[in-house]
Design a protein around this motif. Structure first.
Motif, mmCIF file in Angstrom:
data_model
loop_
_atom_site.group_PDB
_atom_site.id
_atom_site.type_symbol
_atom_site.label_atom_id
_atom_site.label_comp_id
_atom_site.label_asym_id
_atom_site.label_seq_id
_atom_site.Cartn_x
_atom_site.Cartn_y
_atom_site.Cartn_z
ATOM 1 N N ASP A 51 4.281 -3.045 -4.027
ATOM 2 C CA ASP A 51 4.892 -2.245 -3.654
ATOM 3 C C ASP A 51 3.736 -1.141 -2.926
ATOM 4 O OD1 ASP A 51 5.764 0.766 -4.275
ATOM 5 O OD2 ASP A 51 7.127 -0.202 -3.985
ATOM 6 N N ASN A 52 3.601 -0.386 -1.690
ATOM 7 C CA ASN A 52 2.135 0.494 -2.043
ATOM 8 C C ASN A 52 2.013 1.658 -2.762
ATOM 9 O OD1 ASN A 52 4.452 2.015 -0.443
ATOM 10 N ND2 ASN A 52 3.725 1.645 1.888
ATOM 11 N N LEU A 53 2.925 1.883 -3.312
ATOM 12 C CA LEU A 53 3.416 2.782 -4.267
ATOM 13 C C LEU A 53 2.255 2.527 -5.434
ATOM 14 C CD1 LEU A 53 3.327 5.765 -4.213
ATOM 15 C CD2 LEU A 53 5.432 5.418 -5.720
ATOM 16 N N VAL A 54 2.590 1.752 -6.218
ATOM 17 C CA VAL A 54 1.886 0.863 -6.861
ATOM 18 C C VAL A 54 0.367 0.615 -6.806
ATOM 19 C CG1 VAL A 54 1.736 -0.908 -8.765
ATOM 20 C CG2 VAL A 54 3.822 -0.208 -7.854
ATOM 21 N N PHE A 55 0.231 -0.039 -5.814
ATOM 22 C CA PHE A 55 -1.359 -0.604 -4.990
ATOM 23 C C PHE A 55 -2.531 0.829 -4.811
ATOM 24 C CE2 PHE A 55 -3.974 -1.906 -1.698
ATOM 25 C CZ PHE A 55 -4.527 -2.902 -2.221
ATOM 26 N N PHE A 68 -11.251 6.960 1.528
ATOM 27 C CA PHE A 68 -11.173 6.232 3.139
ATOM 28 C C PHE A 68 -11.479 7.041 4.291
ATOM 29 C CE2 PHE A 68 -8.880 3.885 0.176
ATOM 30 C CZ PHE A 68 -8.294 2.200 0.840
ATOM 31 N N ARG A 69 -12.033 6.841 5.187
ATOM 32 C CA ARG A 69 -12.225 7.567 6.286
ATOM 33 C C ARG A 69 -11.238 7.262 7.084
ATOM 34 N NH1 ARG A 69 -17.817 8.188 9.390
ATOM 35 N NH2 ARG A 69 -17.789 10.126 8.842
ATOM 36 N N THR A 70 -11.127 6.725 7.228
ATOM 37 C CA THR A 70 -9.480 6.947 8.150
ATOM 38 C C THR A 70 -7.610 5.446 7.841
ATOM 39 O OG1 THR A 70 -10.360 6.875 10.463
ATOM 40 C CG2 THR A 70 -7.806 5.770 10.394
ATOM 41 N N ILE A 71 -6.673 6.481 7.324
ATOM 42 C CA ILE A 71 -6.001 5.275 7.177
ATOM 43 C C ILE A 71 -4.808 5.728 7.690
ATOM 44 C CG2 ILE A 71 -3.589 5.487 5.276
ATOM 45 C CD1 ILE A 71 -5.787 6.934 3.027
ATOM 46 N N TYR A 72 -4.438 4.210 8.740
ATOM 47 C CA TYR A 72 -2.742 4.451 9.162
ATOM 48 C C TYR A 72 -2.119 3.549 8.862
ATOM 49 C CZ TYR A 72 -0.500 1.936 13.299
ATOM 50 O OH TYR A 72 0.564 1.760 13.832
ATOM 51 N N ILE A 73 -0.709 4.383 8.847
ATOM 52 C CA ILE A 73 0.366 3.915 8.687
ATOM 53 C C ILE A 73 1.591 3.403 9.486
ATOM 54 C CG2 ILE A 73 -0.041 4.242 6.175
ATOM 55 C CD1 ILE A 73 2.758 6.519 6.480
ATOM 56 N N ASP A 74 2.040 2.275 9.243
ATOM 57 C CA ASP A 74 3.217 2.442 10.677
ATOM 58 C C ASP A 74 4.696 1.635 9.442
ATOM 59 O OD1 ASP A 74 5.032 1.559 12.676
ATOM 60 O OD2 ASP A 74 4.274 -0.153 13.201
ATOM 61 N N PRO A 75 5.523 3.069 8.804
ATOM 62 C CA PRO A 75 6.541 2.964 8.176
ATOM 63 C C PRO A 75 7.498 2.550 8.717
ATOM 64 C CG PRO A 75 5.854 5.104 8.476
ATOM 65 C CD PRO A 75 4.750 4.322 9.179
ATOM 66 N N PRO A 76 8.560 2.837 7.240
ATOM 67 C CA PRO A 76 10.178 2.376 7.830
ATOM 68 C C PRO A 76 10.350 3.476 8.729
ATOM 69 C CG PRO A 76 9.875 1.510 6.292
ATOM 70 C CD PRO A 76 8.532 2.494 5.847
ATOM 71 N N PHE A 77 10.888 3.435 10.484
ATOM 72 C CA PHE A 77 11.168 4.941 10.778
ATOM 73 C C PHE A 77 12.794 5.114 10.602
ATOM 74 C CE2 PHE A 77 8.744 3.069 14.599
ATOM 75 C CZ PHE A 77 7.985 3.511 14.211
ATOM 76 N N PHE A 78 13.450 5.113 9.626
ATOM 77 C CA PHE A 78 14.584 5.564 9.623
ATOM 78 C C PHE A 78 15.713 4.993 9.733
ATOM 79 C CE2 PHE A 78 17.583 8.863 8.242
ATOM 80 C CZ PHE A 78 18.229 8.895 7.451
ATOM 81 N N THR A 79 15.590 3.388 10.434
ATOM 82 C CA THR A 79 16.667 3.354 12.067
ATOM 83 C C THR A 79 17.406 2.937 11.567
ATOM 84 O OG1 THR A 79 15.478 1.291 11.884
ATOM 85 C CG2 THR A 79 14.135 2.634 12.811
ATOM 86 N N LYS A 80 17.717 2.919 10.011
ATOM 87 C CA LYS A 80 19.239 2.098 9.613
ATOM 88 C C LYS A 80 19.406 0.921 10.036
ATOM 89 C CE LYS A 80 21.244 6.674 8.617
ATOM 90 N NZ LYS A 80 22.177 7.617 8.508
ATOM 91 N N PHE A 278 1.029 -0.315 4.956
ATOM 92 C CA PHE A 278 2.330 -0.761 5.601
ATOM 93 C C PHE A 278 1.781 -1.799 6.554
ATOM 94 C CE2 PHE A 278 3.572 3.138 4.423
ATOM 95 C CZ PHE A 278 5.337 3.109 3.507
ATOM 96 N N CYS A 279 0.855 -2.478 6.126
ATOM 97 C CA CYS A 279 0.404 -3.724 6.997
ATOM 98 C C CYS A 279 0.714 -4.411 7.884
ATOM 99 C CB CYS A 279 -1.220 -3.637 6.331
ATOM 100 S SG CYS A 279 -0.757 -5.328 5.014
ATOM 101 N N GLY A 280 2.669 -4.460 7.680
ATOM 102 C CA GLY A 280 2.931 -5.831 8.268
ATOM 103 C C GLY A 280 2.372 -7.195 8.561
#
Length: 437
Positions: A51-55, A68-80, A278-280
């Motif tokens: 879980d990324n929050l724990v990490f 971290f110089r750059t953080i990129y995330i591709d999180p859930p989009f709330f698409t349901k 959220f590295c997929g």
């Protein structure tokens, strides 16, 4: 509860959870003690199933704040919606069969408030991990970009907004009641006013593709015609990972390496530390590795991390994988040692192969029409369901992936200075302990 009430309530809950995390960290081991130890024993890059929050709490407790110089995330989009992935299984006739199954579930059935709470606390943690001149890139679409823009204005400051990147692509669905939705949004914020960003140049073709001949303006020509070089615009046309692309690994919502490369090169420099929580299946991490960056990534889906491990090992990446904790014991995996040769340097050359494999497969996640391929493999040759073997050839925690397809006979050769730990990973990302040799 109205939309605005849910946003405010979720934001408040996220801030409260963040404060509780900081309180826990303040009662833990000091960061400076850990970093002195970690710098001697850990490689630069980390990939973990978590879980990324724990990490992220762990990283902050271990002194990574401001790193971290750059953080990129591709999180859930709330698409349901649910998203599938496809894996390849070899049949007894040698043919490859595509098996589709659930990759991850983006159904936040508990409410918008729950989604906002989850995103708020994570954005606050990423803010702490960013360097003073760092940038945060959040990849979204029409489902949630407007909600997250409000959160970022509140949590990072509206004055620290840099860009709204529009990623345009050709693939995707269409509808009769709306224009075809063919773009995603990437929101870019700096941690502060002194953020680092390197804007590349791109071609801007002259009207009619003819030369302007303006004084002091340098012009160029290619097969299309005349152009000038300008700072890259905020609309990016980058092809998606197509069905026949060599990049494609079958994971849902996989992002193209070219898109990841642009972000990494704009937001960081060679040798910098970048992250994706959220590295997929690891597109951002692979691009970071190829661009000479140090990287840290995590995901809470087994298949995602399994695919990321494999593609990163194929690039020759040196990283720590601290999440190898097999759920299935040695009774389900029997590794047969064919030969051990003691070498002059004190190491060993070991020849081994999988003698017996009894995987645990939950067919409930597999699409009904594809289950026959898994059932056939379980009956005829279960070892075909092994995607790769994780090998730690010095019992140090640095696992590398070794595909069984490397050798027709299935035999593997391992050079080891000490004990070897083996873990088999099936095509769905489940791990099986092969024991020590």
């Amino acid at each position: 509860m109205a939309v605005f009430e849910q946003i405010i309530s979720g934001l408040d809950k996220g801030k409260t959870e963040y404060e509780h995390i900081l309180e826990r960290i303040s009662r833990g081991t000091s960061a400076s003690e850990y970093r002195a130890e970690a710098s001697e024993t850990h490689p630069d890059s980390i990939l973990t199933l978590s879980d990324n929050l724990v990490f992220m709490e762990k990283l902050i407790a271990e002194g990574y704040s401001g790193s971290f110089r750059t953080i990129y995330i591709d999180p859930p989009f709330f698409t349901k919606s649910k998203f599938n992935a496809a894996v390849s299984v070899t049949g007894s006739d040698g043919a490859k069969h595509r098996v589709r199954h659930l990759a991850f579930d983006d159904r936040f059935e508990r409410s918008l408030e729950y989604y906002i709470e989850n995103m708020s606390v994570r954005i606050l943690m990423m803010r702490d991990l960013l360097a003073s001149d760092g940038t945060l890139w959040i990849h979204l679409d029409w489902h949630s970009s407007h909600y997250i823009r409000l959160l970022l204005d509140e949590l990072l400051g509206e004055k620290n907004f840099i860009n709204e990147i529009i990623w345009c692509y050709k693939s995707g669905g269409s509808g009769k009641r709306h224009f075809s939705r063919k773009h995603d949004t990437i929101l870019v914020y700096g941690k502060g006013k002194g953020y680092h960003i390197d804007i590349p140049s791109e071609k801007s073709y002259n009207r009619g593709f003819k030369p302007y001949n303006f004084k002091g303006v340098r012009e160029y020509r290619d097969e299309l015609g005349w152009y000038t070089l300008v700072n890259m615009k905020d609309v990016w046309n980058v092809d998606m990972v197509g069905r026949t692309s060599s990049e494609r690994n079958g994971y849902a919502t996989q992002k193209p390496l070219e898109l990841m490369r642009r972000i990494i090169e704009a937001g960081s420099e060679e040798g910098d530390l970048v992250g994706d929580f959220f590295c997929g299946s690891g597109s951002f991490l692979e691009a970071a590795q190829k661009a000479g960056r140090k990287w840290v990534g995590c995901d809470n889906e087994k298949l995602a991390v399994s695919l990321a491990r494999k593609r990163l090992s194929n690039t020759g990446a040196d990283y720590i994988s601290d999440d190898v904790h097999p759920e299935a014991g040695e009774d389900r995996l029997n590794i047969e040692v064919n030969e051990i040769q003691n070498l002059e340097n004190g190491g060993r050359l070991i020849r081994l192969k999988v003698a017996d494999f009894a995987p645990e497969i939950d067919t409930g996640y597999i699409q009904k029409n594809d289950r026959i391929h898994i059932e056939n493999a379980l009956r005829e040759d279960p070892a075909e369901l092994i995607d790769y073997i994780l090998i730690d050839n010095n019992f140090s925690g640095r696992f590398v992936c070794r595909s069984l397809e490397d050798n027709v006979s299935g035999e593997m050769v391992v050079l080891a200075p000490g004990k070897v730990r083996l873990v088999a990973v099936d095509v769905f990302g489940r791990e099986y302990d092969g024991g020590l040799i």
